[in-house]
Design a protein around this motif. Sequence first.
Motif, mmCIF file in Angstrom:
data_model
loop_
_atom_site.group_PDB
_atom_site.id
_atom_site.type_symbol
_atom_site.label_atom_id
_atom_site.label_comp_id
_atom_site.label_asym_id
_atom_site.label_seq_id
_atom_site.Cartn_x
_atom_site.Cartn_y
_atom_site.Cartn_z
ATOM 1 N N THR A 36 0.832 -1.200 0.000
ATOM 2 C CA THR A 36 0.000 0.000 0.000
ATOM 3 C C THR A 36 0.868 1.252 0.000
ATOM 4 O OG1 THR A 36 -1.710 -1.214 1.194
ATOM 5 C CG2 THR A 36 -1.873 1.176 1.206
ATOM 6 N N ASP A 45 -1.723 10.767 4.004
ATOM 7 C CA ASP A 45 -1.227 10.503 2.654
ATOM 8 C C ASP A 45 -2.383 10.047 1.765
ATOM 9 O OD1 ASP A 45 -0.140 9.041 0.362
ATOM 10 O OD2 ASP A 45 1.808 9.254 1.352
ATOM 11 N N LYS A 46 -2.782 10.916 0.852
ATOM 12 C CA LYS A 46 -3.955 10.634 0.008
ATOM 13 C C LYS A 46 -3.761 9.411 -0.883
ATOM 14 C CE LYS A 46 -5.967 15.192 -0.065
ATOM 15 N NZ LYS A 46 -5.402 16.339 0.393
ATOM 16 N N ASP A 47 -2.558 9.198 -1.409
ATOM 17 C CA ASP A 47 -2.309 8.040 -2.269
ATOM 18 C C ASP A 47 -2.444 6.735 -1.491
ATOM 19 O OD1 ASP A 47 -1.851 9.640 -4.511
ATOM 20 O OD2 ASP A 47 0.304 9.766 -4.100
ATOM 21 N N ALA A 62 -6.061 6.101 -0.627
ATOM 22 C CA ALA A 62 -6.819 5.614 -1.795
ATOM 23 C C ALA A 62 -6.566 4.120 -2.004
ATOM 24 C CB ALA A 62 -6.431 6.402 -3.044
ATOM 25 N N ARG A 63 -5.320 3.678 -1.818
ATOM 26 C CA ARG A 63 -5.021 2.248 -1.966
ATOM 27 C C ARG A 63 -5.638 1.443 -0.821
ATOM 28 N NH1 ARG A 63 -0.377 4.542 -4.456
ATOM 29 N NH2 ARG A 63 0.861 4.662 -2.550
#
Length: 162
Positions: free
Chosen positions: A34, A148-150, A153-154
Motif C-alpha cells: 500500500t 497521505d492521500k495516495d 486511496a489504496r
Amino acid sequence: MHQFVTATKAAVAQGNWYAALAIALTMPDICGRTENPSKNSRARFVDWYDRFLLKRYQANIGPNRALHTFLSGLDCYALRCAFLHQGEFGIDDQRARQALERFHFDIPRQGSFIHMNHVNNVLQLQVDRFCLDVTEAVEQWLIIVAGDKDIQARLAKLASIG
C-alpha cells in the motif's frame, strides 16, 4: 487495514492461532504494498518490518549489553513464505532467511510468558504476543500514513467483507 487488525485480534481472543498468525504475517506485506506498490514483495515486507517491528525484536543482552536481533526482517519474511505457502515453521530452505532456521510458537499459558528465546538457530515466540505486536505496529503505521492521500486511496481498495 482495520478489518485485518480486528480479525487478528479476534482470532487471538478466540485462540485461533493459525488464523491469527496467517493474518499477522500478511499485514506487513499489505502495508508495504500500500505504501510502495512498485517494490517487490520481499523488499517492501522487509522495509516495512524494519521500520515498524524490528525494534520490538531487538534487545541489549549479555554483560556488554550488546544489541541482539532476535527476529530480522529477512527472517520474518522467510517465516511468512514458509508458513503461508508451505504450512511450515522451518525456514532453512528459504532464500530470504538471514540467521534462523526454524521457529517454535507457544500458546499463552497461565502464569508463564515464553517469548524471544533464541536457542541455536531456533526462535521461540509466544504466538499471541507476536500477533499483537504486528497489530500494534500496523495501528502505528495507520496513524503515520493517515494524511497521505495516495496510501489512503489504496487502503480504500482493500478487501472488505460485509
